[in-house]
Scaffold this motif. Structure first.
Motif, short mmCIF file in Angstrom:
data_model
loop_
_atom_site.label_atom_id
_atom_site.label_comp_id
_atom_site.label_asym_id
_atom_site.label_seq_id
_atom_site.Cartn_x
_atom_site.Cartn_y
_atom_site.Cartn_z
N ALA A 44 15.35 2.22 4.21
CA ALA A 44 14.30 1.25 3.89
C ALA A 44 13.07 1.94 3.29
CB ALA A 44 13.93 0.47 5.14
N LEU A 45 12.73 3.11 3.80
CA LEU A 45 11.59 3.84 3.24
C LEU A 45 11.82 4.17 1.77
CD1 LEU A 45 10.64 6.37 6.10
CD2 LEU A 45 9.39 4.31 5.42
N ASN A 46 13.05 4.53 1.42
CA ASN A 46 13.37 4.92 0.05
C ASN A 46 13.57 3.74 -0.88
OD1 ASN A 46 13.29 7.72 0.59
ND2 ASN A 46 15.39 7.68 1.37
N GLU A 47 14.11 2.64 -0.35
CA GLU A 47 14.46 1.51 -1.20
C GLU A 47 13.44 0.36 -1.15
OE1 GLU A 47 18.24 0.38 0.29
OE2 GLU A 47 19.19 2.32 -0.11
N PHE A 48 12.91 0.08 0.03
CA PHE A 48 12.02 -1.05 0.23
C PHE A 48 10.56 -0.71 -0.13
CE2 PHE A 48 9.68 -3.87 3.37
CZ PHE A 48 9.91 -5.05 2.68
N HIS A 49 10.21 0.56 -0.03
CA HIS A 49 8.85 1.04 -0.33
C HIS A 49 7.79 0.20 0.37
CE1 HIS A 49 10.61 3.70 -3.29
NE2 HIS A 49 11.17 2.67 -3.91
N PRO A 50 7.75 0.25 1.69
CA PRO A 50 6.82 -0.61 2.44
C PRO A 50 5.36 -0.21 2.22
CG PRO A 50 7.81 1.00 3.91
CD PRO A 50 8.51 1.14 2.59
N HIS A 51 4.48 -1.20 2.44
CA HIS A 51 3.05 -0.92 2.45
C HIS A 51 2.58 -0.54 3.85
CE1 HIS A 51 3.26 -3.71 -1.15
NE2 HIS A 51 2.67 -2.64 -1.65
N ILE A 52 3.33 -0.96 4.87
CA ILE A 52 2.95 -0.67 6.25
C ILE A 52 4.20 -0.69 7.13
CG2 ILE A 52 2.50 -3.11 6.83
CD1 ILE A 52 0.11 -2.09 8.51
N VAL A 53 4.18 0.12 8.20
CA VAL A 53 5.28 0.15 9.18
C VAL A 53 4.74 -0.35 10.51
CG1 VAL A 53 6.93 1.58 10.43
CG2 VAL A 53 6.40 2.09 8.03
N ALA A 113 -3.33 -8.92 13.18
CA ALA A 113 -3.60 -9.20 11.77
C ALA A 113 -4.80 -8.40 11.27
CB ALA A 113 -3.82 -10.71 11.57
N SER A 114 -5.87 -8.37 12.08
CA SER A 114 -7.06 -7.61 11.65
C SER A 114 -6.76 -6.12 11.57
CB SER A 114 -8.23 -7.88 12.60
OG SER A 114 -7.92 -7.44 13.91
N ALA A 115 -5.90 -5.62 12.47
CA ALA A 115 -5.52 -4.21 12.43
C ALA A 115 -4.72 -3.89 11.17
CB ALA A 115 -4.72 -3.85 13.69
N VAL A 116 -3.84 -4.82 10.78
CA VAL A 116 -3.06 -4.64 9.56
C VAL A 116 -3.97 -4.62 8.33
CG1 VAL A 116 -1.38 -5.75 8.03
CG2 VAL A 116 -0.91 -5.56 10.48
N ARG A 117 -4.92 -5.58 8.28
CA ARG A 117 -5.85 -5.61 7.14
C ARG A 117 -6.66 -4.31 7.05
NH1 ARG A 117 -6.71 -10.53 4.68
NH2 ARG A 117 -5.85 -12.38 5.73
N ARG A 118 -7.20 -3.90 8.20
CA ARG A 118 -8.03 -2.71 8.20
C ARG A 118 -7.21 -1.47 7.81
NH1 ARG A 118 -9.45 -2.97 12.95
NH2 ARG A 118 -8.11 -1.37 13.89
N ALA A 119 -5.99 -1.38 8.31
CA ALA A 119 -5.14 -0.22 8.01
C ALA A 119 -4.83 -0.14 6.51
CB ALA A 119 -3.84 -0.31 8.81
N LEU A 120 -4.57 -1.29 5.90
CA LEU A 120 -4.27 -1.30 4.47
C LEU A 120 -5.50 -0.90 3.63
CD1 LEU A 120 -2.11 -4.56 4.31
CD2 LEU A 120 -1.30 -2.20 4.03
N VAL A 121 -6.68 -1.42 4.02
CA VAL A 121 -7.91 -1.07 3.30
C VAL A 121 -8.19 0.42 3.43
CG1 VAL A 121 -10.42 -1.37 3.28
CG2 VAL A 121 -8.92 -3.37 3.48
N GLU A 122 -8.05 0.96 4.64
CA GLU A 122 -8.33 2.38 4.85
C GLU A 122 -7.32 3.26 4.09
OE1 GLU A 122 -8.24 2.83 9.05
OE2 GLU A 122 -10.29 2.03 9.35
N ASP A 124 -5.80 2.44 1.28
CA ASP A 124 -6.19 2.40 -0.14
C ASP A 124 -7.38 3.31 -0.40
OD1 ASP A 124 -4.17 0.65 -0.75
OD2 ASP A 124 -5.41 -1.15 -0.61
N ALA A 125 -8.33 3.33 0.54
CA ALA A 125 -9.52 4.18 0.37
C ALA A 125 -9.13 5.66 0.39
CB ALA A 125 -10.53 3.88 1.47
N ARG A 126 -8.20 6.02 1.30
CA ARG A 126 -7.77 7.42 1.35
C ARG A 126 -7.06 7.82 0.06
NH1 ARG A 126 -6.46 6.03 6.67
NH2 ARG A 126 -4.27 5.72 6.11
N LYS A 127 -6.21 6.93 -0.44
CA LYS A 127 -5.51 7.24 -1.69
C LYS A 127 -6.50 7.38 -2.85
CE LYS A 127 -1.21 4.93 -0.35
NZ LYS A 127 -0.33 3.76 -0.57
N ALA A 128 -7.50 6.49 -2.88
CA ALA A 128 -8.49 6.57 -3.95
C ALA A 128 -9.27 7.87 -3.86
CB ALA A 128 -9.44 5.37 -3.85
N ASN A 129 -9.60 8.29 -2.63
CA ASN A 129 -10.32 9.56 -2.46
C ASN A 129 -9.47 10.74 -2.91
OD1 ASN A 129 -12.65 8.39 -1.46
ND2 ASN A 129 -12.02 8.55 0.67
#
Length: 512
Positions: A44-53, A113-122, A124-129
């Protein structure tokens, strides 16, 4: 919010549905995949390319800790949240230390839900940095490369200068064929080295920059780039109509364009074939241009890339310049789009002619300046000879100073050599003002500009030929207006230098 891909590590379908219900309740659009073993997780990691686990801590035959370890071995940023009923305080702290993003208790999923939102934002910020840091490091490397290239070009120009002048001098021995051949060899080596310097500087700078592009320099540097990329089964031929032809453009972008076209041609001939790159001059009429192109009749350089490959049918040709269109199994299809953009940025147009079984031909049309009547005429060296005019030559490097002085003497001038600005001033005090001053702009202790300013203070109003690097032109702000100043790029060739000397002397005579 765009749809996110959620990979769940969970052996209970009911618990998995309850987790997704929390996302639904918070309006988080998602696509989920459920796995409960290591093989399914890795796939799944290789084929599904998840945004979060989202992972349970304990899964029969597998574990959340193992899932976290496998993820972090390849991805530092992908969010990983434990959702478990058995996660104690000590285990939670250990999970966070091992790289988990957060943990949620199944019996209290309110903040999932709030933890998922925060994790995704953080994330994205790490990747941008990381991208910003990588871009900064890349920019610093290119800046260092440009500085290194600039320093090397200065030293190389000084090394190449004697080759160009000595080669011209040896070629003048028309009664000795061996010396003439040696002169041609030395001069050609010097010119080839100069072309490599231009190519190195152009690559190091990278940015779009208008510069004077000589066709011979462009094609010679491109030939060097292609070495090692052409298989033995492909015969590549370069045919240059006029190597001295020059136009306003950008070496690096044009080389990139030619490289794309030639590599495409080579890939289209896996069993071998012929690849020809040729240049010619064309005059285009207004009716040559397509409806979507701005008609601009005039004189153009045509650069053609011709292969003997399988060719393309009309269906392919109709989509050839569309973004992401490609006939390759692996490819983005952006190469030809990039080529068309580069040619358009030079004010030109592209054409393609191809038929199945009949190869492919790409023509790049680059506009040229209108040719002056005498620009293409070969130099009449006799017309450049002097009449015993006194020329003060000021160059620090002894070898170059000697060669320049000897060359001027050989063409009828009285050359007086000075190895510094101070020595030049002393010579003027003793011998009077010369008819012309030839200076090197890059002298260390007393620069060419400062020397010239001092000479003007001494009453000199004659012609001036200033030898300067084309990439770092001299600052003439401290000089009064000079009507007879001629700038010549280094390293200089004999004919170019004699033309500059003659022009400065003639202009001075006209003003007098």
């Amino acid at each position: 919010m765009p749809t996110i891909r959620v990979l769940q590590v969970e052996d209970s379908e009911l618990d998995a549905e309850l987790v997704l219900a929390e996302l639904d309740a918070d309006g988080i659009p998602h696509e989920a995949r459920l796995v409960d073993d290591e093989a399914g997780y890795l796939a799944a990691l290789n084929e599904f390319h998840p945004h979060i686990v989202l992972s349970d801590l304990s899964v029969p035959g597998f574990s959340g800790q193992r899932a976290l370890e496998l993820l972090r071995a390849n991805d530092e940023d992908l969010p990983f949240i434990f959702v478990s009923a058995t996660l104690g305080e000590e285990a939670a702290i250990k999970a966070l230390r091992n790289g988990a993003t957060d943990y949620i208790l199944k019996q209290n999923p309110v903040r999932l839900a709030s933890a998922v939102r925060r994790a995704l934002v953080e994330a994205d910020a790490r990747k941008a940095n990381r991208r910003a840091e990588a871009d900064l490091i890349r920019a610093q490397r290119f800046e260092s490369l440009a500085m290194l290239a600039g320093g090397l070009s200065h030293d190389l120009r000084n090394l190449l200068q004697p080759l160009l002048l000595a080669g011209d001098s040896l070629r003048d021995y028309q009664g000795d064929p061996r010396l003439m051949r040696l002169g041609n060899l030395v001069r050609d080596c010097g010119k080839r080295g100069l072309e490599m310097v231009h190519s190195m500087l152009s690559f190091a700078r990278g940015a779009r920059r208008a510069e004077r592009v000589r066709v011979g320099t462009l094609m010679s540097a491109f030939g060097l780039l292609m070495q090692g990329s052409v298989p033995r089964s492909v015969v590549m031929d370069l045919a240059i109509d006029d190597p001295e032809l020059a136009f306003e453009g950008n070496h690096t972008e044009l080389q990139q364009c030619l490289l794309n076209l030639c590599l495409n041609a080579i890939q289209a001939m896996p069993d071998g074939g012929n690849l020809r790159i040729e240049t010619s001059q064309q005059r285009l009429a207004e009716d040559f241009f397509l409806a979507e192109e701005e008609p601009c009749a005039g004189h153009y350089l045509r650069i053609s890339v011709i292969d003997s490959g399988p060719g393309m049918d009309q269906a392919v040709l109709e989509h050839l310049f569309e973004p992401f269109f490609t006939t390759k199994e692996a490819g983005t299809g952006l190469g030809l789009v990039s080529c068309k953009r580069i040619v358009a940025s030079h004010g030109g147009v592209m054409r393609v002619d191809s038929k199945p079984g009949d190869g492919t031909r790409f023509d790049l049309y680059i506009p040229l300046d209108e040719l002056e009547a005498d620009a293409a005429a070969p130099d009449d060296m006799q017309s450049l000879e002097g009449a015993a005019e006194r020329v003060l030559v000021v160059v620090e490097e002894a070898g170059q100073l000697s060669l320049l002085s000897d060359m001027l003497d050989a063409y009828g001038y009285q050359a007086h050599a000075s190895q510094s600005g101070t020595a030049a001033l002393q010579w003027i005090e003793a011998g009077g003002l010369p008819d012309l001053v030839l200076l090197d702009a890059d002298m260390n202790l007393f620069t060419g500009v400062r020397t010239l300013a001092a000479l003007v203070d001494q009453g000199y109003r004659g012609g001036v030929v200033l030898l300067a690097r084309p990439d770092t032109p001299p600052d003439l702000q401290e000089l009064p207006p000079l009507d007879n100043l001629v700038l010549v790029d280094k390293p200089v060739e004999t004919a170019a230098l004699l033309r500059a000397v003659r022009k400065a002397l003639d202009d001075t005579a006209d003003c007098g």
